[in-house]
Design a protein around this motif. Structure first.
Motif, PDB file in Angstrom:
ATOM      1  N   ARG A 115      -0.909  -5.802  56.160  1.00  0.00           N
ATOM      2  CA  ARG A 115      -2.147  -5.047  56.352  1.00  0.00           C
ATOM      3  C   ARG A 115      -2.450  -4.963  57.842  1.00  0.00           C
ATOM      4  O   ARG A 115      -2.294  -5.951  58.565  1.00  0.00           O
ATOM      5  CB  ARG A 115      -3.306  -5.711  55.596  1.00  0.00           C
ATOM      6  CG  ARG A 115      -4.594  -4.886  55.618  1.00  0.00           C
ATOM      7  CD  ARG A 115      -5.709  -5.533  54.817  1.00  0.00           C
ATOM      8  NE  ARG A 115      -5.506  -5.442  53.394  1.00  0.00           N
ATOM      9  CZ  ARG A 115      -5.808  -4.381  52.637  1.00  0.00           C
ATOM     10  NH1 ARG A 115      -6.317  -3.296  53.215  1.00  0.00           N
ATOM     11  NH2 ARG A 115      -5.597  -4.394  51.343  1.00  0.00           N
ATOM     12  N   ASN A 147      -0.414 -10.411  57.681  1.00  0.00           N
ATOM     13  CA  ASN A 147       0.603  -9.861  56.792  1.00  0.00           C
ATOM     14  C   ASN A 147       0.747  -8.376  57.132  1.00  0.00           C
ATOM     15  O   ASN A 147       0.384  -7.967  58.240  1.00  0.00           O
ATOM     16  CB  ASN A 147       0.235 -10.094  55.310  1.00  0.00           C
ATOM     17  CG  ASN A 147      -1.173  -9.612  54.986  1.00  0.00           C
ATOM     18  OD1 ASN A 147      -1.534  -8.466  55.248  1.00  0.00           O
ATOM     19  ND2 ASN A 147      -1.994 -10.499  54.425  1.00  0.00           N
ATOM     20  N   HIS A 188      -2.988 -14.247  52.713  1.00  0.00           N
ATOM     21  CA  HIS A 188      -3.642 -13.010  52.307  1.00  0.00           C
ATOM     22  C   HIS A 188      -5.127 -13.290  52.083  1.00  0.00           C
ATOM     23  O   HIS A 188      -5.486 -14.300  51.472  1.00  0.00           O
ATOM     24  CB  HIS A 188      -3.037 -12.467  50.998  1.00  0.00           C
ATOM     25  CG  HIS A 188      -1.561 -12.669  50.909  1.00  0.00           C
ATOM     26  ND1 HIS A 188      -0.652 -11.765  51.414  1.00  0.00           N
ATOM     27  CD2 HIS A 188      -0.834 -13.699  50.408  1.00  0.00           C
ATOM     28  CE1 HIS A 188       0.571 -12.223  51.203  1.00  0.00           C
ATOM     29  NE2 HIS A 188       0.489 -13.393  50.611  1.00  0.00           N
ATOM     30  N   GLU A 232       0.014  -7.121  48.403  1.00  0.00           N
ATOM     31  CA  GLU A 232       0.575  -7.876  49.514  1.00  0.00           C
ATOM     32  C   GLU A 232      -0.394  -7.978  50.686  1.00  0.00           C
ATOM     33  O   GLU A 232      -0.431  -8.986  51.389  1.00  0.00           O
ATOM     34  CB  GLU A 232       1.872  -7.209  49.980  1.00  0.00           C
ATOM     35  CG  GLU A 232       2.475  -7.762  51.263  1.00  0.00           C
ATOM     36  CD  GLU A 232       2.898  -9.217  51.159  1.00  0.00           C
ATOM     37  OE1 GLU A 232       2.946  -9.888  52.198  1.00  0.00           O
ATOM     38  OE2 GLU A 232       3.181  -9.687  50.030  1.00  0.00           O
ATOM     39  N   GLY A 233      -1.193  -6.934  50.896  1.00  0.00           N
ATOM     40  CA  GLY A 233      -2.111  -6.943  52.034  1.00  0.00           C
ATOM     41  C   GLY A 233      -3.367  -7.760  51.818  1.00  0.00           C
ATOM     42  O   GLY A 233      -4.147  -7.953  52.753  1.00  0.00           O
ATOM     43  N   GLY A 234      -3.584  -8.242  50.606  1.00  0.00           N
ATOM     44  CA  GLY A 234      -4.783  -9.010  50.332  1.00  0.00           C
ATOM     45  C   GLY A 234      -5.987  -8.137  50.051  1.00  0.00           C
ATOM     46  O   GLY A 234      -5.880  -6.920  49.870  1.00  0.00           O
ATOM     47  N   SER A 271      -6.594  -8.247  58.991  1.00  0.00           N
ATOM     48  CA  SER A 271      -7.422  -8.997  58.053  1.00  0.00           C
ATOM     49  C   SER A 271      -8.674  -9.528  58.722  1.00  0.00           C
ATOM     50  O   SER A 271      -9.649  -9.860  58.045  1.00  0.00           O
ATOM     51  CB  SER A 271      -6.636 -10.165  57.441  1.00  0.00           C
ATOM     52  OG  SER A 271      -5.603  -9.693  56.596  1.00  0.00           O
ATOM     53  N   TRP A 289      -8.599 -17.806  51.507  1.00  0.00           N
ATOM     54  CA  TRP A 289      -7.272 -17.297  51.868  1.00  0.00           C
ATOM     55  C   TRP A 289      -6.246 -17.743  50.829  1.00  0.00           C
ATOM     56  O   TRP A 289      -6.100 -18.935  50.570  1.00  0.00           O
ATOM     57  CB  TRP A 289      -6.862 -17.808  53.241  1.00  0.00           C
ATOM     58  CG  TRP A 289      -7.773 -17.360  54.348  1.00  0.00           C
ATOM     59  CD1 TRP A 289      -8.852 -18.031  54.856  1.00  0.00           C
ATOM     60  CD2 TRP A 289      -7.688 -16.123  55.076  1.00  0.00           C
ATOM     61  NE1 TRP A 289      -9.442 -17.299  55.853  1.00  0.00           N
ATOM     62  CE2 TRP A 289      -8.751 -16.123  56.019  1.00  0.00           C
ATOM     63  CE3 TRP A 289      -6.815 -15.034  55.033  1.00  0.00           C
ATOM     64  CZ2 TRP A 289      -8.963 -15.064  56.898  1.00  0.00           C
ATOM     65  CZ3 TRP A 289      -7.023 -13.989  55.907  1.00  0.00           C
ATOM     66  CH2 TRP A 289      -8.084 -14.011  56.822  1.00  0.00           C
TER      67      TRP A 289
END
Length: 328
Positions: free
Chosen positions: A189, A187, A9, A138-140, A192, A69
């Motif tokens: 999202r 992930n 993430h 969860e998506g960062g 990224s 990260w």
């Protein structure tokens, strides 16, 4: 299972700048983040329950210098580091002070595309007073976008290190220049990392290592209010409010004090891995995202930068990029 997809993430971005006062106004007053000064040459911003999402060091670059990260667990962390080390790429352990500034534990660093250092860490430190109004989880953190004359190698790099997957493409023409943009996810999202490249003659018109970075807000009102604050405080607006074709995110792009762009977005699609298939979209936006305030001098500066890029060698990490990944 060796695949690390879903356990990676986007955690933070490191920026080097001499414009601390402008960044303070931009980050706190315009965007709505919380700020902390660590020492005379270091400050950081928060936008959720993490101690650090943006770390600013005093220096001349006026650019992002590193990407952090978050790796979910120590086993995956070791797997990622082994991929780098086994290919002969040097890794450096972060000092205790560096880890503390970033609000993380177990920090390591290795080279990345375009001279952007890649940092991996585990166990971020939580702040007892979280900032509200932004979407991470969860998506960062959000995403970064880069321009490249070797997009296949950039994609190959993130595939090798993080098992990144291709989400989709966008074909766009801006000021007569044809662009192909690749969107990579690590992930759920939508992406990224986005990688934009010119068609035909390989030019890079962007001075900074990243073209823009993105953060996501929780509500539409959060986005519109940030847009109003950016304008009222006199910060440059790169693109007006619009909606993207591929991830359907509603957003605007402001100009940061360091020159790269900062996208504030709302409500992008989430990826369903069981059904998603990459596609190609014509044009970056369904509507809006109109360029704002670009002068003739601005365009001349971009042309000069593009011409200069013909004489430069873009930094890559061949051992981690291989021959790159061709378009599907």
């Amino acid at each position: 299972m060796n695949d690390v997809f879903g356990n990676v993430h986007l955690g933070y971005v490191v920026i080097e700048t001499r414009k601390f006062a402008d960044w303070r106004r931009f980050g706190v007053d315009a965007i709505g983040m919380a700020m902390e000064t660590l020492d005379h040459g270091t400050m950081r911003f928060r936008l959720d329950d993490r101690e650090c999402r943006f770390l600013l060091h005093y220096g001349p670059a006026e650019d992002a210098t590193a990407i952090g990260w978050h790796i979910d667990d120590h086993e995956t962390f070791d797997r990622v580091l082994a991929r780098v080390v086994d290919r002969g790429v040097p890794v450096t352990e972060g000092t205790p002070d560096e880890a503390a500034h970033r609000g993380v534990e177990r920090l390591w660093r290795f080279p990345g595309p375009k001279g952007l250092a890649q940092e991996v860490f585990t166990t971020p430190v939580a702040n007892p007073n979280p900032v509200k109004g932004f979407v991470t989880g969860e998506g960062g953190l959000g995403h970064i976008a880069v321009t490249s004359v070797q997009p296949h190698k950039v994609r190959g790099y993130y595939n090798t290190v993080f098992d990144a997957r291709l989400t989709d493409y966008v074909d766009e023409t801006i000021s007569g220049v044809k662009l192909k943009i690749r969107f990579l996810r690590v992930n759920s999202r939508h992406h990224s990392v986005a990688v934009a490249a010119t068609g035909g003659l390989k030019l890079d018109p962007i001075r900074t290592r990243i073209q823009h970075l993105n953060i996501q807000v929780a509500d539409l009102d959060d986005m519109t209010q940030a847009y109003q604050r950016v304008r009222e405080l006199g910060f440059g607006m790169a693109l007006s409010v619009g909606q993207h074709t591929n991830d359907r995110e509603l957003s605007f792009y402001a100009r940061t004090p360091s020159g790269f762009e900062w996208e504030v977005g709302w409500n992008p699609v989430a990826i369903d891995e069981s059904t998603w298939e990459p596609a190609t979209y014509q044009g970056i936006s369904i509507w809006g995202h109109t360029p704002v305030g670009q002068t003739v001098l601005d365009r001349l500066a971009q042309f000069k930068r593009a011409a200069q890029s013909l004489r430069e060698q873009e930094e890559t990490v061949p051992a981690l990029s291989g021959a790159g990944i061709p378009d599907d």
